[in-house]
Design an enzyme around this catalytic site. Structure first.
Site, PDB file in Angstrom:
ATOM      1  CB  CYS A  77      -0.950   0.003   1.193  1.00 58.00           C
ATOM      2  SG  CYS A  77      -2.171  -1.330   1.156  1.00 58.00           S
ATOM      3  CG  HIS A 131      -0.376   3.215   4.488  1.00 54.58           C
ATOM      4  ND1 HIS A 131      -1.102   2.127   4.054  1.00 54.58           N
ATOM      5  CD2 HIS A 131       0.027   2.928   5.747  1.00 54.58           C
ATOM      6  CE1 HIS A 131      -1.117   1.211   5.002  1.00 54.58           C
ATOM      7  NE2 HIS A 131      -0.440   1.668   6.038  1.00 54.58           N
TER       8      HIS A 131
END
Length: 515
Positions: A77, A131
């Protein structure tokens, strides 16, 4: 009077023609390109059953430029999102994990929403774009947004669940709305608000959490995927001759209580029970269809408010996902299923009839593409050392492909993944035919190419599932030599206008059926 009226109408027409385009920036998490509009594509390297139910994305694809062969820069991610949102690759951002913030470890790089903000846009973010958290993004990179960032109020209730998947009864959903429900609702309310001031251009970023683990979704979506119609992979074994360093023990999935109880080791050539594999795949598919439904409500509201004709819509998933192929799960690898992800851009007046591209593209291409599509000042190419350069790009705008300007396009794209606390880096390159990977010693953000820990070569012409590593096969020695030189030369040498660009005919290499 008539002249005055005509002059006024001409001014209004000119203002409308040159009105800045809005951007609706849509993101999904852990989304491999197993979607309805990919169903008949040869680019997805695994048998797909049953047909995926993604009507909203299918509809958006019909009026978008769809890159069917888009690749992320790192299949996890934060590194992937950081790369896309800064337009730079991991070796420039220095982000390889979920804890490093590029402004601290890389440089004070201008982000995509920040650039639109600097150009006078109202920049609004919600859900998962960067993130989240204080480590990876300084709590969603506040400098990138004009408005306070939004996270759903029910996240803690749902993140505390320890089961890898859960079909939520409607009564529980009403009592505790799912985070993505709240994100979609917030996005719809923002669109209604933005429509009241059409003179103010906006960049609206909506990040859905699903289908990320745990696969949580309203139970009605399971009806789309009857258990007896959900297949399991036909290649539950690791690739033959795969170097051990290429493997991930999928600790993310094994941390859930129901999987932990199976005592799965995650070791090479082990796998989860067939019934568990089928349930996980069914849960993942249901979570995708749930996300697709919510995305559709947001796009529909944009159209209902009369904003569709002047709003660019982009959609992407931050990386792919493995669902038991090779016995592997999650992302965290350099395989095709981890690095290949969906990406599309809808530009009113340019992509209305739909455009599908089989060209190889990368996630670093999206930043300059949206900038060019919106008519903003074009981004310069990053210098070799861009540490002190706030705004630049390491990708290519898609606009020449969208306009059909002709000319060459890059014929190879690059991803990477670290091992052993980033002491080893796996650099991988996708060409039209091959995936080639070298695992090398990594120090001071640079590869030491002569210190190899493993090499992989997969011939997608005869092995789209990447079941056979042929890097050591004598018959492939010429291809391996060429691909190694191209990988080590890096992304700059792959740019069409770079004088060092070395191109070759993918079909020049013979096909070897028996190795």
């Amino acid at each position: 009077m008539r002249l005055l009226l005509l002059s006024t109408l001409l001014c209004l027409a000119h203002a409308q023609l040159h009105k800045p385009k809005n951007v609706l920036f849509l993101v999904a998490d852990d989304l491999r390109p197993q979607l309805g509009y990919f169903q008949d594509s040869a680019d997805f390297p695994t048998p797909v059953h049953p047909r995926m139910h993604t009507p909203s994305l299918d509809s958006l694809a019909k009026r978008s430029f769809v890159s069917r062969r888009a690749y992320v820069q790192q299949a996890v991610c934060s590194p992937s999102r950081t790369s896309l949102l800064t337009g730079r690759r991991p070796d420039t951002t220095h982000v390889y994990d979920l804890e490093s913030y590029w402004r601290k470890v890389g440089g004070n790089y201008t982000t995509l929403p920040q650039y639109f903000k600097q150009q006078g846009y109202r920049s609004i973010g919600m859900g998962k774009i960067f993130h989240p958290g204080p480590l990876a993004s300084g709590n969603d990179d506040p400098i990138s947004w004009t408005d306070p960032y939004y996270h759903s109020e029910e996240e803690q209730h749902w993140t505390e669940r320890k089961h890898s998947w859960y079909a939520v009864p409607e009564a529980e959903r009403q009592a505790h709305p799912l985070p993505d429900d709240q994100i979609a609702e917030h996005a719809i309310n923002k669109i209604k608000e933005l429509a009241k001031d059409p003179s103010q251009p906006f960049f609206l970023a909506v990040g859905f959490h699903k289908p990320h683990l745990p696969f949580i979704f309203p139970e009605k979506f399971m009806d789309l995927y009857p258990s007896d119609r959900v297949n399991v992979p036909d290649n539950i074994y690791a690739p033959r001759n795969m170097p051990d360093i290429a493997w991930s023990k999928y600790g993310e999935l094994r941390s859930y209580t129901d999987i932990e109880e199976l005592h799965a080791s995650g070791d090479i050539n082990t796998t989860l029970p067939i019934d568990v594999t089928r349930d996980l795949r069914r849960g993942y598919y249901s979570a995708i269809s749930y996300m697709d439904h919510l995305l559709g409500t947001v796009v529909d509201e944009l159209m209902n408010q009369g904003l569709g004709d002047n709003t660019i819509i982009s959609f992407w998933g931050d990386h792919g996902w493995q669902l038991g192929e090779h016995g592997e799960w999650c992302k965290h690898t350099n395989f095709e299923l981890s690095t290949h992800a969906p990406m599309m851009v809808s530009i009113p007046g340019m992509t209305d009839a739909g455009m599908v591209s089989e060209k190889l593209t990368e996630f670093v291409d999206l930043f300059p593409t949206l900038v060019d599509a919106a008519g903003l000042p074009t981004m310069p190419l990053c210098p070799a050392d861009s540490t002190k350069t706030e705004l630049c790009r390491e990708g290519e705008s898609w606009m020449p492909l969208i306009r059909g300007d002709g000319g060459q396009w890059k014929d190879r794209v690059f991803s990477q993944y670290p091992r052993d606390n980033s002491k080893i880096m796996g650099y991988t390159m996708r060409t039209d035919r091959f995936r080639y990977t070298e695992w090398v010693k990594f120090r001071d953000y640079k590869p030491e190419w002569q210190k190899l820990f493993g090499v992989e070569l997969y011939d997608h012409k005869i092995d789209p599932e990447e079941n056979n590593n042929v890097a050591a096969a004598a018959a492939y020695a010429p291809a391996t030599k060429q691909l190694s030189a191209q990988l080590r030369a890096g992304w700059r040498s792959a740019r069409p206008d770079d004088p060092r660009s070395v191109r070759y005919d993918a079909d020049a290499w013979p096909i070897f059926q028996h190795l």
